[in-house]
Motif scaffolding. Structure first.
Motif, mmCIF file in Angstrom:
data_model
loop_
_atom_site.group_PDB
_atom_site.id
_atom_site.type_symbol
_atom_site.label_atom_id
_atom_site.label_comp_id
_atom_site.label_asym_id
_atom_site.label_seq_id
_atom_site.Cartn_x
_atom_site.Cartn_y
_atom_site.Cartn_z
ATOM 1 N N GLY A 1 -6.662 6.021 5.138
ATOM 2 C CA GLY A 1 -5.514 6.542 5.880
ATOM 3 C C GLY A 1 -5.256 8.003 5.594
ATOM 4 O O GLY A 1 -4.875 8.759 6.486
ATOM 5 N N GLY A 2 -5.463 8.405 4.377
ATOM 6 C CA GLY A 2 -5.169 9.787 3.987
ATOM 7 C C GLY A 2 -4.231 9.772 2.794
ATOM 8 O O GLY A 2 -3.099 9.335 2.914
ATOM 9 N N LEU A 3 -4.734 10.235 1.646
ATOM 10 C CA LEU A 3 -3.966 10.179 0.397
ATOM 11 C C LEU A 3 -2.651 10.937 0.513
ATOM 12 O O LEU A 3 -2.614 12.045 1.038
ATOM 13 C CB LEU A 3 -4.779 10.793 -0.734
ATOM 14 N N VAL B 1 7.096 2.122 -11.874
ATOM 15 C CA VAL B 1 8.081 1.070 -11.585
ATOM 16 C C VAL B 1 8.276 0.929 -10.079
ATOM 17 O O VAL B 1 8.244 -0.184 -9.542
ATOM 18 C CB VAL B 1 9.415 1.402 -12.294
ATOM 19 N N VAL B 2 8.454 2.059 -9.372
ATOM 20 C CA VAL B 2 8.687 1.980 -7.931
ATOM 21 C C VAL B 2 7.480 1.350 -7.239
ATOM 22 O O VAL B 2 7.618 0.442 -6.419
ATOM 23 C CB VAL B 2 8.960 3.381 -7.346
ATOM 24 N N SER B 3 6.295 1.820 -7.620
ATOM 25 C CA SER B 3 5.095 1.324 -6.948
ATOM 26 C C SER B 3 4.913 -0.168 -7.194
ATOM 27 O O SER B 3 4.562 -0.925 -6.285
ATOM 28 C CB SER B 3 3.895 2.127 -7.425
ATOM 29 N N SER B 4 5.188 -0.625 -8.419
ATOM 30 C CA SER B 4 4.983 -2.052 -8.670
ATOM 31 C C SER B 4 6.093 -2.874 -8.031
ATOM 32 O O SER B 4 5.875 -4.030 -7.672
ATOM 33 C CB SER B 4 4.866 -2.340 -10.159
ATOM 34 N N PHE B 5 7.287 -2.274 -7.873
ATOM 35 C CA PHE B 5 8.349 -2.972 -7.149
ATOM 36 C C PHE B 5 7.903 -3.258 -5.715
ATOM 37 O O PHE B 5 8.022 -4.379 -5.213
ATOM 38 C CB PHE B 5 9.621 -2.130 -7.157
ATOM 39 N N VAL C 1 0.826 -1.200 0.000
ATOM 40 C CA VAL C 1 0.000 0.000 0.000
ATOM 41 C C VAL C 1 0.869 1.263 0.000
ATOM 42 O O VAL C 1 0.512 2.276 -0.611
ATOM 43 C CB VAL C 1 -0.981 -0.036 1.192
ATOM 44 N N ILE C 2 2.037 1.202 0.651
ATOM 45 C CA ILE C 2 2.955 2.348 0.598
ATOM 46 C C ILE C 2 3.362 2.600 -0.852
ATOM 47 O O ILE C 2 3.429 3.745 -1.312
ATOM 48 C CB ILE C 2 4.200 2.091 1.475
ATOM 49 N N GLY C 3 3.592 1.509 -1.596
ATOM 50 C CA GLY C 3 3.924 1.644 -3.011
ATOM 51 C C GLY C 3 2.792 2.289 -3.785
ATOM 52 O O GLY C 3 2.999 3.209 -4.579
ATOM 53 N N LEU C 4 1.575 1.812 -3.534
ATOM 54 C CA LEU C 4 0.419 2.380 -4.224
ATOM 55 C C LEU C 4 0.258 3.849 -3.873
ATOM 56 O O LEU C 4 -0.115 4.674 -4.715
ATOM 57 C CB LEU C 4 -0.849 1.614 -3.840
ATOM 58 N N ASN C 5 0.573 4.172 -2.624
ATOM 59 C CA ASN C 5 0.439 5.547 -2.176
ATOM 60 C C ASN C 5 1.386 6.464 -2.945
ATOM 61 O O ASN C 5 1.043 7.597 -3.267
ATOM 62 C CB ASN C 5 0.715 5.612 -0.679
ATOM 63 N N LEU C 6 2.589 5.952 -3.262
ATOM 64 C CA LEU C 6 3.511 6.756 -4.060
ATOM 65 C C LEU C 6 2.914 7.043 -5.435
ATOM 66 O O LEU C 6 3.075 8.136 -5.984
ATOM 67 C CB LEU C 6 4.841 6.023 -4.243
ATOM 68 N N LEU C 7 2.229 6.047 -5.980
ATOM 69 C CA LEU C 7 1.681 6.191 -7.331
ATOM 70 C C LEU C 7 0.399 7.019 -7.332
ATOM 71 O O LEU C 7 0.261 7.984 -8.078
ATOM 72 C CB LEU C 7 1.417 4.797 -7.913
ATOM 73 N N THR C 8 -0.546 6.645 -6.487
ATOM 74 C CA THR C 8 -1.860 7.279 -6.517
ATOM 75 C C THR C 8 -1.897 8.525 -5.635
ATOM 76 O O THR C 8 -2.423 9.552 -6.030
ATOM 77 C CB THR C 8 -2.938 6.280 -6.059
ATOM 78 N N GLY C 9 -1.335 8.415 -4.444
ATOM 79 C CA GLY C 9 -1.400 9.543 -3.522
ATOM 80 C C GLY C 9 -0.450 10.653 -3.902
ATOM 81 O O GLY C 9 -0.812 11.821 -3.901
ATOM 82 N N THR C 10 0.805 10.295 -4.233
ATOM 83 C CA THR C 10 1.806 11.329 -4.464
ATOM 84 C C THR C 10 1.838 11.785 -5.918
ATOM 85 O O THR C 10 1.917 12.974 -6.197
ATOM 86 C CB THR C 10 3.199 10.815 -4.060
ATOM 87 N N PHE D 1 -5.768 0.636 -10.381
ATOM 88 C CA PHE D 1 -6.410 -0.546 -9.818
ATOM 89 C C PHE D 1 -5.602 -1.775 -10.202
ATOM 90 O O PHE D 1 -6.133 -2.866 -10.318
ATOM 91 C CB PHE D 1 -7.847 -0.679 -10.313
ATOM 92 N N GLY D 2 -4.292 -1.577 -10.442
ATOM 93 C CA GLY D 2 -3.477 -2.680 -10.923
ATOM 94 C C GLY D 2 -2.650 -3.335 -9.841
ATOM 95 O O GLY D 2 -1.877 -4.236 -10.108
ATOM 96 N N GLN D 3 -2.796 -2.880 -8.592
ATOM 97 C CA GLN D 3 -1.912 -3.357 -7.537
ATOM 98 C C GLN D 3 -2.022 -4.867 -7.338
ATOM 99 O O GLN D 3 -1.007 -5.516 -7.102
ATOM 100 C CB GLN D 3 -2.215 -2.594 -6.244
ATOM 101 N N ALA D 4 -3.225 -5.412 -7.472
ATOM 102 C CA ALA D 4 -3.381 -6.865 -7.302
ATOM 103 C C ALA D 4 -2.597 -7.605 -8.373
ATOM 104 O O ALA D 4 -2.010 -8.657 -8.104
ATOM 105 C CB ALA D 4 -4.849 -7.249 -7.365
ATOM 106 N N GLY D 5 -2.558 -7.052 -9.574
ATOM 107 C CA GLY D 5 -1.801 -7.679 -10.655
ATOM 108 C C GLY D 5 -0.321 -7.730 -10.327
ATOM 109 O O GLY D 5 0.330 -8.762 -10.491
ATOM 110 N N PHE D 6 0.227 -6.621 -9.829
ATOM 111 C CA PHE D 6 1.653 -6.581 -9.483
ATOM 112 C C PHE D 6 1.954 -7.507 -8.309
ATOM 113 O O PHE D 6 2.983 -8.171 -8.269
ATOM 114 C CB PHE D 6 2.089 -5.159 -9.139
ATOM 115 N N LEU D 7 1.016 -7.537 -7.370
ATOM 116 C CA LEU D 7 1.143 -8.438 -6.224
ATOM 117 C C LEU D 7 1.228 -9.877 -6.722
ATOM 118 O O LEU D 7 2.070 -10.661 -6.265
ATOM 119 C CB LEU D 7 -0.097 -8.257 -5.348
#
Lengths: 345, 290
Positions: free
Chosen positions: A266-268, A226-230, A58-67, A73-79
């Motif tokens: 949590g807060g974007l 790349v960072v978020s999917s890593f 989720v921290i990774g997703l936060n970098l992508l979506t929040g920051t 909605f691809g996080q499950a795929g990367f997971l």
């Protein structure tokens, strides 16, 4: 009255800790987390392990979506990519854990680059639906490439072991996950306070304006992907080791949506918010589990599951309606009120 | 050749449903620039309600459809009033997440009330059908094709000639200006949600008649996404046309290339199309000013 923290130089503006108080509290938290498994029971430790692993993704997703403001909605795929890479390497090629987990992350990052390329031309909801398409396609690919992924039967991973030391119990696994989580948080915090993080923020606010100011938008968008999917890949690999089994069912689209709901709750845009969001959403699920199971047979298992779903949906809706800044927003508001008392801010 | 025709016709009959759901997405997006992720769930809810009505009163099909139109209009208005209106002024992403939360809730409510077992929607057109050469179509499938045609024509006429339709186009073009011109924007929003819910409701009744009811009916909403993206999120007619295109394409790829492609071919196509035309085939490119 406290006057608040005054930053006098650029160095202070981008330092990791705002003030000594924050430093002390952070160290206290680190020591507490190191000591935690000693006091906690096995069940709670395994729950916390799950939370920490989710937090990494989720921290990774936060970098992508929040920051960076790219809705995914691809996080499950990367997971799934990370989890399957680690599981295949450990089960079929008997690679050690310290190779499998980074390999999962790198593989997911490669896929992130692939998904990032269409993102350069897409915006907002078009991008959201494209990343959703990625999750669906990847699950399908995993199911159909049976010779590599064992299809729908899933893979059992080897027992987690690092440098010859077996991490058989939840408590020993805890320290591994904690270490990775700390690295993840540090990484995210450092990205955010660097040139890259400022570029991400500029892209979130207005990408055309960012481009006009000389931010290479294409490169940084890809970088964010790349960072978020890593991060997600690492989380997926750890998840595979925790459950000791991977199957496409554990990487359904619901996970992507849950991840997005966690950063909203949590807060974007805030790393701490991402962690708090994970704790809140997974904690709520656990508490509901406990409540429904203590009610026993009074309620069928189906209706308990559905009630959980209903409460989960309601939580998302209520948060967005009444507290769009999430739990971090509530925290900031109360902090300000406390600091400035008896004056209104 | 026979195989080709068979695949194409059955593709059209499922594509029509995608087209209908897609029209709902597009209409809401056009008026309010929000994608309603709960469109498939609304469809499911109405078809389950239709089940309750049909099994307690045994109405003839057309009266059942009439009741469902009214019912789904009310559901659409309620959803807009309870969930969406309070989000006015928030950013689009938040509202989209609200529709996702709503979708989760509707799914749970449906299973809580009606249970998780698949059911048959008892209508008096049930198994009847017409045979065209070697292709057999259920009456409900033919009705669905007819309904899509009616919807496309009706929407065109509505947006072109009616006062409210023109107001909706004005709101879509520029919300603030529309408001300043004296258009009741909130009413336009409510109407868009109501119409989308009616389209979803009728397609839900038709879908339920053809394939039966089940707690996974909402996935049709997910599968209709490629249609609306291919057509362009803000193009109501584009969604109808590309719904059929996607339906046919899914069937052909499944039949000629490989098993399982049905599930993803639509998504693969939109990935390619979006690379070339980021706003779909018929969508309006957004011109941004900084």
């Amino acid at each position: 009255m406290r006057t608040g923290v005054i930053q006098e130089s650029y160095g202070e503006l981008i330092s990791l800790f705002r003030n000594p108080t924050q430093t002390y509290w952070t160290w206290a938290l680190v020591i507490m987390s190191l000591a935690a498994p000693v006091v906690l029971t096995g069940h709670v430790t395994s729950l916390i392990n799950g939370m920490m692993i989710a937090a990494i993704g989720v921290i990774g997703l936060n970098l992508l979506t929040g920051t960076t403001g790219l809705i995914s909605f691809g996080q499950a795929g990367f997971l799934a990519v990370g989890g399957y890479t680690a599981a295949i390497l450990s089960a079929d090629y008997s690679m050690p854990l310290w190779l499998c987990v980074p390999a999962g992350g790198l593989m997911a990052a490669a896929f992130g680059l692939l998904v990032g390329i269409p993102s350069l031309r897409l915006k907002g909801l078009y991008l959201a639906i494209t990343t959703l398409a990625f999750t669906i396609i990847i699950t399908h690919l995993i199911l159909s490439a049976e010779s590599i992924t064992h299809g729908s039967s899933g893979i059992s991973t080897a027992k987690p072991a690092i440098f010859g030391m077996e991490l058989a119990t939840d408590k020993s696994f805890y320290y591994l996950v904690l270490a990775v989580l700390v690295l993840a948080i540090l990484g995210s915090a450092n990205i955010k306070r660097s040139r890259v993080g400022r570029a991400f923020l500029a892209i979130r606010e207005q990408d055309i304006a960012a481009r006009a100011m000389g931010v290479p938008v294409a490169r940084y968008k890809l970088y964010a992907f790349v960072v978020s999917s890593f991060y997600a890949g690492i989380a997926g690999a750890l998840m595979a080791y925790q459950i000791r089994f991977v199957n496409v069912d554990s990487f359904s689209l619901v996970i992507s949506i849950e991840a997005v709901s966690m950063i909203i709750v949590g807060g974007l845009g805030s790393t701490a918010g991402a962690v708090i969001g994970v704790v809140f959403v997974l904690g709520l699920a656990e508490i509901l589990n406990y409540v429904f199971s203590s009610m026993g047979g009074a309620m069928g298992s189906i209706s308990a599951l559905e009630l959980k779903g209903f409460i989960y949906g309601l939580t998302i809706v209520l948060f967005l309606r009444f507290e769009p800044d999430g739990l971090m927003g509530i925290y900031r508001e109360y902090k300000n009120r406390w600091v400035n008392w008896p004056f209104r801010y | 050749m026979d195989y080709f025709i068979l695949l194409t016709v059955s593709g059209i009959s499922i594509g029509v449903i995608y087209g209908l759901i897609g029209m709902g997405y597009a209409l809401i997006f056009k008026a309010t620039s929000v994608v309603n992720f709960a469109q498939g769930e609304v469809m499911m809810l109405i078809s389950y309600m239709a089940f309750s009505i049909a099994s307690s009163w045994s109405l003839p099909f057309w009266s059942l459809l009439g009741v469902c139109v009214v019912l789904s209009g009310v559901v659409g208005l309620l959803i807009e009033r309870i969930f969406i209106r309070p989000m006015l002024g928030q950013d689009v992403f938040s509202t989209v997440m609200v529709t996702i939360g709503m979708a989760v809730m509707i799914r749970a409510v449906v299973v809580l009330i009606w249970g998780a077992d698949p059911m048959v929607l008892p209508t008096d057109i049930g198994d009847s059908g017409v045979e065209f050469g070697m292709v057999f179509l259920y009456t409900a499938q033919i009705y669905a094709i007819g309904f899509l045609a009616v919807c496309v024509f009706g929407m065109w006429a509505f947006l072109r000639f009616s006062r409210m339709g023109v107001a909706m186009r004005a709101t879509a073009a520029r919300e603030t200006t529309a408001l300043l011109m004296g258009i009741n924007v909130t009413r336009v929003y409510a109407l868009a949600w109501a119409i989308a819910a009616v389209i979803a409701g009728v397609s839900g009744v038709l879908l339920g008649t053809i394939y039966g009811l089940g707690p996974d009916m909402w996935t049709q909403g997910l599968r209709a996404f490629p249609a609306v993206i291919l057509g362009g999120l803000d193009s109501v007619f584009g969604a109808a046309i590309s719904g059929i295109l996607i339906g046919v394409l899914e069937n052909l790829s499944e039949g000629y290339i490989g098993h399982g492609l049905k599930e993803i071919s639509g998504f693969l196509v939109i990935l390619v199309v979006l690379m070339i035309r980021p706003y779909g085939l018929f969508g309006t490119p957004e011109i941004e000013r900084v």
